[in-house]
Scaffold this active site. Structure first.
Site, PDB file in Angstrom:
ATOM      1  N   ASP A  88      -1.876   4.201   3.711  1.00 60.74           N
ATOM      2  CA  ASP A  88      -0.834   3.697   3.016  1.00 60.74           C
ATOM      3  C   ASP A  88      -0.967   4.051   1.762  1.00 60.74           C
ATOM      4  O   ASP A  88      -2.199   3.883   0.958  1.00 60.74           O
ATOM      5  CB  ASP A  88      -0.315   2.404   3.201  1.00 60.74           C
ATOM      6  CG  ASP A  88      -1.758   1.342   2.919  1.00 60.74           C
ATOM      7  OD1 ASP A  88      -1.525   0.875   1.803  1.00 60.74           O
ATOM      8  OD2 ASP A  88      -2.492   1.371   3.527  1.00 60.74           O
ATOM      9  N   ASP A 109       5.004  -6.666   2.229  1.00 60.70           N
ATOM     10  CA  ASP A 109       3.685  -6.628   1.737  1.00 60.70           C
ATOM     11  C   ASP A 109       3.633  -7.953   0.754  1.00 60.70           C
ATOM     12  O   ASP A 109       4.104  -8.110  -0.502  1.00 60.70           O
ATOM     13  CB  ASP A 109       3.328  -5.528   0.748  1.00 60.70           C
ATOM     14  CG  ASP A 109       2.066  -5.513   0.084  1.00 60.70           C
ATOM     15  OD1 ASP A 109       1.572  -6.818  -0.040  1.00 60.70           O
ATOM     16  OD2 ASP A 109       1.619  -4.498  -0.832  1.00 60.70           O
ATOM     17  N   GLU A 113       1.231 -10.752  -0.569  1.00 58.37           N
ATOM     18  CA  GLU A 113      -0.094 -11.058  -0.807  1.00 58.37           C
ATOM     19  C   GLU A 113      -0.351 -11.713  -2.167  1.00 58.37           C
ATOM     20  O   GLU A 113       0.785 -12.146  -2.915  1.00 58.37           O
ATOM     21  CB  GLU A 113      -0.995  -9.734  -0.996  1.00 58.37           C
ATOM     22  CG  GLU A 113      -0.648  -8.681  -2.005  1.00 58.37           C
ATOM     23  CD  GLU A 113      -1.036  -7.515  -1.968  1.00 58.37           C
ATOM     24  OE1 GLU A 113      -2.178  -7.456  -2.754  1.00 58.37           O
ATOM     25  OE2 GLU A 113      -0.580  -6.482  -1.362  1.00 58.37           O
TER      26      GLU A 113
END
Length: 226
Positions: A23, A112, A114
């Site tokens: 990625d 994503d 986080e």
């Protein structure tokens, strides 16, 4: 293959059995996708957007390059729950490269989520508010594409910022980040992970290093939504 039974296996044994991926984001800039393909990489996730005001300037070239090299590819959105709603960010993602189609080469978009690199650990949200935010993003993406987004996270973040919420395993494939020789503990409810980001660098290509939990046929089925 369910990685529940493989958690204790050494990393090289898992690598040899699973499709490899990378990625990337704007940090990687121009990628030699032909070389990436030649190194055995079969799939890639590429950063498209963040919040509601950022589209990676490298996204288009990276996405086209991965496509031309024959990789199965998808895009991801870096969540900013502190700046707007989940629905707003899902729509921004969809409008800027985050879509999905059943063409056999497109992975569902990934969220994503986080630790906040800009401030408050959990973006200033309570655990219940964070769960609601992720649900809002996920449901909006599903309504527009017919697929639920993959969730990229760490177990530590999930415990800290969602209270280790269960339920997402019913719809959202998991992409766990854990840099070790074994996957370790997963967020509540998940018996296995679909993708594993096991390192932030490697010999297969630039960016983070990933594995798909299954074989090439399984990766292709995931892209097709079957």
């Amino acid at each position: 293959m369910k990685w529940l039974a493989a958690l204790a296996l050494a990393l090289p044994a898992i690598v040899s059995a699973s499709p490899q991926g990378i990625d990337v984001s704007n940090w990687q800039g121009t990628v030699n996708w032909g070389a990436v393909k030649a190194n055995g990489v079969q799939f890639a996730y590429i950063k498209a957007t963040e919040g509601t005001g950022y589209k990676s300037p490298s996204f288009n070239s990276q996405y086209i390059g991965a496509t031309n090299a024959g990789l199965i590819r998808g895009s991801y959105h870096f969540a900013r729950p502190d700046v707007s709603s989940g629905a707003t960010q899902a729509n921004y993602f969809l409008a800027n490269g985050g879509g999905w189609s059943a063409d056999g080469i497109t992975l569902p978009g990934a969220l994503d989520i986080e630790y906040n690199p800009y401030g408050a650990t959990c973006y200033g949200l309570s655990a219940s508010s964070m769960v609601a935010w992720i649900t809002d993003f996920s449901n909006t993406y599903h309504t527009k594409t017919g697929r639920y987004p993959v969730i990229y996270t760490t177990t530590d973040w999930w415990k800290t910022c969602t209270g280790n919420a269960s339920g997402f395993q019913n719809n959202n494939p998991l992409w766990i980040a854990h840099y070790a020789s074994a996957i370790g503990e997963l967020p509540a409810g998940y018996a296995y992970t679909t993708f594993w980001q096991f390192a932030n660098s490697g010999s297969n290509g630039p960016g983070d290093q990933d594995l798909f939990n299954g074989d090439t046929a399984g990766l292709q089925r995931m892209a097709k939504g079957s």
